[in-house]
Design an enzyme around this catalytic site. Structure first.
Site, PDB file in Angstrom:
ATOM      1  N   THR A 185       0.875  -1.175   0.000  1.00 62.06           N
ATOM      2  CA  THR A 185       0.000   0.000   0.000  1.00 62.06           C
ATOM      3  C   THR A 185       0.909   1.221   0.000  1.00 62.06           C
ATOM      4  O   THR A 185       2.041   1.163   0.478  1.00 62.06           O
ATOM      5  CB  THR A 185      -0.878   0.051   1.261  1.00 62.06           C
ATOM      6  OG1 THR A 185      -0.024   0.139   2.397  1.00 62.06           O
ATOM      7  CG2 THR A 185      -1.747  -1.177   1.369  1.00 62.06           C
ATOM      8  N   GLU A 330      -5.798  -3.909  -0.197  1.00 61.95           N
ATOM      9  CA  GLU A 330      -6.085  -5.005   0.746  1.00 61.95           C
ATOM     10  C   GLU A 330      -7.275  -5.856   0.322  1.00 61.95           C
ATOM     11  O   GLU A 330      -7.506  -6.923   0.876  1.00 61.95           O
ATOM     12  CB  GLU A 330      -6.374  -4.427   2.144  1.00 61.95           C
ATOM     13  CG  GLU A 330      -5.154  -3.866   2.862  1.00 61.95           C
ATOM     14  CD  GLU A 330      -4.879  -2.405   2.516  1.00 61.95           C
ATOM     15  OE1 GLU A 330      -5.342  -1.931   1.452  1.00 61.95           O
ATOM     16  OE2 GLU A 330      -4.194  -1.738   3.308  1.00 61.95           O
ATOM     17  N   LYS A 439     -13.778  18.236  10.589  1.00 63.01           N
ATOM     18  CA  LYS A 439     -14.626  18.291  11.782  1.00 63.01           C
ATOM     19  C   LYS A 439     -14.900  19.747  12.124  1.00 63.01           C
ATOM     20  O   LYS A 439     -14.016  20.478  12.528  1.00 63.01           O
ATOM     21  CB  LYS A 439     -13.941  17.575  12.942  1.00 63.01           C
ATOM     22  CG  LYS A 439     -13.771  16.104  12.649  1.00 63.01           C
ATOM     23  CD  LYS A 439     -13.035  15.369  13.746  1.00 63.01           C
ATOM     24  CE  LYS A 439     -12.596  14.005  13.242  1.00 63.01           C
ATOM     25  NZ  LYS A 439     -11.342  14.036  12.443  1.00 63.01           N
ATOM     26  N   TRP A 444     -19.350  16.476  11.039  1.00 61.74           N
ATOM     27  CA  TRP A 444     -18.403  16.112   9.988  1.00 61.74           C
ATOM     28  C   TRP A 444     -18.865  16.657   8.640  1.00 61.74           C
ATOM     29  O   TRP A 444     -20.036  16.533   8.287  1.00 61.74           O
ATOM     30  CB  TRP A 444     -18.267  14.577   9.891  1.00 61.74           C
ATOM     31  CG  TRP A 444     -17.495  13.983  11.006  1.00 61.74           C
ATOM     32  CD1 TRP A 444     -17.080  14.625  12.139  1.00 61.74           C
ATOM     33  CD2 TRP A 444     -17.040  12.631  11.105  1.00 61.74           C
ATOM     34  NE1 TRP A 444     -16.392  13.752  12.942  1.00 61.74           N
ATOM     35  CE2 TRP A 444     -16.356  12.523  12.344  1.00 61.74           C
ATOM     36  CE3 TRP A 444     -17.134  11.520  10.284  1.00 61.74           C
ATOM     37  CZ2 TRP A 444     -15.777  11.338  12.767  1.00 61.74           C
ATOM     38  CZ3 TRP A 444     -16.556  10.336  10.701  1.00 61.74           C
ATOM     39  CH2 TRP A 444     -15.875  10.238  11.932  1.00 61.74           C
TER      40      TRP A 444
HETATM   41  P1  ADP Z   1      -3.268   3.176  -1.322  1.00 54.87           P
HETATM   42  O1  ADP Z   1      -2.093   2.311  -1.498  1.00 54.87           O
HETATM   43  O2  ADP Z   1      -3.123   4.620  -1.707  1.00 54.87           O
HETATM   44  O3  ADP Z   1      -4.038   2.962  -0.040  1.00 54.87           O
HETATM   45  P2  ADP Z   1      -5.423   1.976  -2.659  1.00 54.87           P
HETATM   46  O4  ADP Z   1      -5.684   2.021  -4.108  1.00 54.87           O
HETATM   47  O5  ADP Z   1      -5.417   0.704  -1.968  1.00 54.87           O
HETATM   48  O6  ADP Z   1      -4.094   2.668  -2.538  1.00 54.87           O
HETATM   49  O7  ADP Z   1      -6.389   3.029  -1.942  1.00 54.87           O
HETATM   50  C1  ADP Z   1      -7.589   2.661  -1.388  1.00 54.87           C
HETATM   51  C2  ADP Z   1      -8.360   3.873  -0.956  1.00 54.87           C
HETATM   52  O8  ADP Z   1      -8.694   4.697  -2.066  1.00 54.87           O
HETATM   53  C3  ADP Z   1      -9.693   3.552  -0.319  1.00 54.87           C
HETATM   54  O9  ADP Z   1      -9.550   3.197   1.019  1.00 54.87           O
HETATM   55  C4  ADP Z   1     -10.451   4.853  -0.521  1.00 54.87           C
HETATM   56  O10 ADP Z   1     -10.146   5.805   0.476  1.00 54.87           O
HETATM   57  C5  ADP Z   1      -9.922   5.359  -1.832  1.00 54.87           C
HETATM   58  N1  ADP Z   1     -10.864   5.037  -2.919  1.00 54.87           N
HETATM   59  C6  ADP Z   1     -10.782   4.031  -3.798  1.00 54.87           C
HETATM   60  N2  ADP Z   1     -11.812   4.077  -4.665  1.00 54.87           N
HETATM   61  C7  ADP Z   1     -12.576   5.144  -4.313  1.00 54.87           C
HETATM   62  C8  ADP Z   1     -13.787   5.719  -4.817  1.00 54.87           C
HETATM   63  N3  ADP Z   1     -14.424   5.226  -5.866  1.00 54.87           N
HETATM   64  N4  ADP Z   1     -14.275   6.802  -4.175  1.00 54.87           N
HETATM   65  C9  ADP Z   1     -13.645   7.332  -3.110  1.00 54.87           C
HETATM   66  N5  ADP Z   1     -12.506   6.850  -2.602  1.00 54.87           N
HETATM   67  C10 ADP Z   1     -11.969   5.763  -3.196  1.00 54.87           C
END
Ligand code: ADP
Length: 546
Positions: A185, A330, A439, A444
Site C-alpha cells: 500500500t 487489501e 470536523k 463532519w
Molecule cells: P493506497 O495504497 O493509496 O491505499 P489503494 O488504491 O489501496 O491505494 O487506496 C484505497 C483507498 O482509495 C480507499 O480506502 C479509498 O479511500 C480510496 N478510494 C478508492 N476508490 C474510491 C472511490 N471510488 N471513491 C472514493 N474513494 C476511493
C-alpha cells in the site's frame, strides 16, 4: 460428511492454460516501450510464460521467492507475472511513482531476488542498486538490440533470458493458498505495508470481478487496462480478462489523453479501467478536439471518487456506461461497483446519476458493514455514516511479515480506514478517508461531496477540500483549486457555483488557487501535503470567531 467433488487447486496459471486452449489466437496488443506496437496472442503469452518459468527454475528460483517488476502494462509484464507464479514464485509489483527511498524500503522488506525492469526505469535502479542488497539479477524487459549500457548487477535482456529454456515445462503444482502476488500500500502515513495475495484469492477475486453486475467482461470485449499492474493488482484484469479469452490491449507508458484516445479508437476498445485523473485527461483531449468515441461501451472508474460530471459526460455525451468502483489494495482490490439494480435502471438519468455517484454495491465475496467509534453496527439507512469494515476470501488478514500487527477485529472484519454510509439497497457511499474528514463544530463535513460539485464548474480541472484550523469551529473547509489551462474563475465565482448545491454550513470559508494539486503514486490527491502547505492559512472568517 464431505462433498465428493474433485480437488482442483485454484492456481492463476490455470487461467492462462484456459485462455491458451480456448482463445489461443486472440490478440494481445502492446504499445511497446521501445516504440512500435507489438502483437501476440494468448497462445503466445502462454508459450513464453512457460519458457520464462522454466528459465527461472533453471536459475534457481524456488517456491515463495519474491521476484519484483518495475514496469508499465505490457505483454512482457503479463508474461513475467505468469512465468514467476508458474515457477512457484511471487510477483511483487514496485510502483515507479514512489519516492526512491520508498522503493528501497519495499524491495528490501520483500527481499526481492530479481527485478524485471522496463527500459524507462533502468536509470532509477542504477542509482539505487547499492542499497538493494537482496537483488541478484536485473532482467531488462527488452531484447538484445535495445539493451542499454548498464552497470546493473547480472543484467540480462528479457528476450535473452527466454532463450535459456524451451516451453516443455509443467507449472508447479502448489497449494491454492500459496502466496502468489505482493503489492505494498502506498503508505500515506508510516512505512508501506505488503498485501500478500494467494493463488486462491486472485482466482476467486477475478471470477467475482468478471460477473455481469461487476466488470461484465466477456469474450466479445476488447479490454484496455490503463490501471497499472503496479497499482492494486490491476483491478483483477490480468486474471479476469484471460478467464474470458477476450482481446487485451496493453497501453505501455503513454497515458495522456491523446495516446489513450488513439488506442481506444485504433484498437476498437470496448471496455477500459482507470483512475479519474486519467479519464480527466482523455475528456479534456476529446473536448478540445471535438472527438467522439466509436467502440467504447464501458469504463470502470475508481481509486478515488468519480465526480458526477465525469459520469454525466461519459454517459450522455459519449454514450459510454460508467461503472464507479471502490476498492483498496487489501481487497484484491474491488470492493463495490456501481451497477444499478433492475428497478433503478428505469429511473430518469438525474436520479440514476445520484446513485451512480455513490461507490456502488458489494460484489459477492465482500461482506460489509459500518460501525461507530465503539464498534457497534450502524443502520443501513443511507444517512448514518461510520467506519467501513469488510470481510471476505480475497481480503487481507494481515500484512507481510506481520507489519501493522493484528488487523482484523474479533469478528474477522478489516477496518478500511474509510468513513461511509450504506443505504437499504446496498449502495455504499464514501464520505471520506477517516483521516481526511473535516470536523466543524462537532459535525463532519465530507470533502469528497464538495470536491465532486466543485469540479463541475467549467473552469476547474481539479478540486481538493481540506480542513483548516479555525478558532471557533475547530476546522473549516478550504477549497483548493487547479484551473483548466487558459481558464479563469474567481473565489466569488466558485462559491456562487457551490451556493444552493451544498448545505450552508459546508460552504468553504475560502478558496485557494494552485498551479497543480499534488497527486500521489496511485492517482489520489495528496491531502496530507495540502494540509501541510496550508497549515498556516488564515481563513477570512477566523477574525469573526470571538
Ligand atoms: P493506497 O495504497 O493509496 O491505499 P489503494 O488504491 O489501496 O491505494 O487506496 C484505497 C483507498 O482509495 C480507499 O480506502 C479509498 O479511500 C480510496 N478510494 C478508492 N476508490 C474510491 C472511490 N471510488 N471513491 C472514493 N474513494 C476511493
Amino acid at each position: 460428511m464431505l462433498g465428493l467433488m474433485q480437488d482442483w487447486p485454484l492456481l492463476v496459471h490455470r487461467v492462462l492454460d484456459h485462455a491458451a486452449t480456448y482463445a489461443g489466437d486472440k490478440e494481445i496488443v502492446t504499445r511497446s516501450i521501445e516504440g512500435p506496437v507489438r502483437r501476440t496472442t494468448w497462445g503466445g503469452i502462454h508459450n513464453r510464460s512457460l519458457r520464462l518459468a522454466k528459465a527461472l527454475t533453471k536459475r534457481g528460483v524456488k517456491p515463495g521467492d519474491r521476484l519484483a517488476t518495475l514496469a508499465w502494462n505490457t505483454e512482457r509484464h503479463l508474461e513475467a507475472w505468469y512465468g514467476i507464479t508458474g515457477a512457484g514464485g511471487v510477483y511483487h509489483t514496485l510502483n515507479p511513482r514512489l519516492f526512491p527511498e520508498q522503493l528501497v524500503y519495499i524491495a528490501n522488506h520483500a527481499e526481492d531476488r530479481m527485478i524485471f525492469v522496463d527500459l524507462t526505469f533502468v536509470p532509477i535502479l542504477e542509482k539505487l542498486q547499492d542499497q538493494l542488497k537482496t537483488v541478484e539479477t536485473y532482467v531488462i524487459l527488452t531484447d538484445a538490440a535495445h539493451m542499454p549500457q548498464t552497470g546493473l548487477r547480472n543484467a540480462v535482456a528479457y528476450e535473452d533470458l527466454l532463450t535459456e529454456a524451451d516451453d516443455d515445462f509443467d507449472w508447479l503444482t502448489l497449494d491454492e493458498n500459496a502466496a502468489c502476488g505482493l503489492c505494498y500500500t502506498s503508505g500515506t502515513t508510516g512505512n508501506p505495508k505488503g498485501v500478500l495475495y494467494s493463488h486462491r484469492s486472485n482466482v476467486l477475486h477475478a471470477m467475482a470481478a468478471l460477473q455481469a453486475d461487476v466488470l461484465a467482461l466477456s469474450n466479445a470485449d476488447t479490454v484496455l487496462p490503463i490501471v497499472p499492474m503496479f497499482h492494486a493488482n490491476a483491478w483483477s484484469l490480468a486474471f479476469s480478462v484471460p478467464m474470458t479469452g477476450a482481446k487485451m490491449v496493453m497501453p505501455g507508458q503513454k497515458l495522456d489523453g491523446e495516446s489513450v484516445y488513439n488506442l481506444l479508437e485504433g484498437e476498437q476498445i470496448t471496455m477500459s479501467a482507470a483512475v479519474p485523473t486519467v479519464w480527466l485527461m482523455l475528456l479534456q483531449h476529446m473536448e478540445a478536439n471535438n472527438l467522439k468515441l466509436s467502440t467504447l461501451k464501458r469504463v470502470a472508474i475508481g481509486g478515488s471518487a468519480c465526480p458526477p460530471v465525469m459520469i454525466q459526460k461519459f454517459e450522455q455525451v459519449y454514450g459510454v456506461e460508467v461503472m464507479h468502483a471502490w476498492g483498496m489494495t487489501e481487497l484484491s482490490p474491488i470492493g463495490t461497483i456501481g451497477s444499478l439494480l433492475a428497478r433503478d435502471r428505469k429511473k430518469p438519468f438525474d436520479e440514476q446519476l445520484k446513485i451512480k455517484s455513490k461507490q456502488g454495491r458489494p460484489l459477492f465475496t465482500v461482506e460489509m458493514k459500518i460501525l461507530d467509534d465503539d464498534g457497534k453496527e450502524l443502520p443501513r439507512d443511507g444517512k448514518t455514516f461510520g467506519h467501513l469494515v469488510v470481510r471476505g476470501p480475497a481480503i487481507a488478514k494481515g500484512y507481510f511479515k506481520g507489519e501493522g500487527g493484528q488487523i482484523l477485529d474479533e469478528d474477522g472484519f478489516f477496518d478500511t480506514g474509510d468513513v461511509a454510509t450504506l443505504d437499504p439497497d446496498g449502495y455504499m457511499q464514501i464520505t471520506d478517508r477517516a483521516k481526511d474528514v473535516i470536523k466543524s463544530g462537532g459535525e463532519w463535513i465530507s470533502s469528497i461531496d464538495i470536491e465532486n460539485i466543485a469540479v463541475g464548474h467549467p473552469a476547474v480541472a481539479v478540486a481538493a477540500v481540506i480542513g483548516v484550523a479555525h478558532p471557533k469551529w475547530d476546522e473549516r473547509p478550504l477549497l483548493v483549486v487547479q484551473l483548466k489551462p487558459g481558464a479563469s474563475a474567481t473565489k466569488e465565482d466558485l462559491l456562487a457555483y457551490l451556493d444552493g448545491k451544498i448545505a450552508k454550513w459546508w460552504m468553504p470559508d475560502d478558496v485557494a488557487f494552485v498551479e497543480a494539486v499534488p497527486i500521489n503514486a496511485t492517482g489520489k490527491i495528496q491531502k496530507l501535503s495540502l494540509r501541510e502547505t496550508f497549515k498556516n492559512h488564515v481563513l477570512p472568517t477566523a477574525g469573526r470567531a470571538a
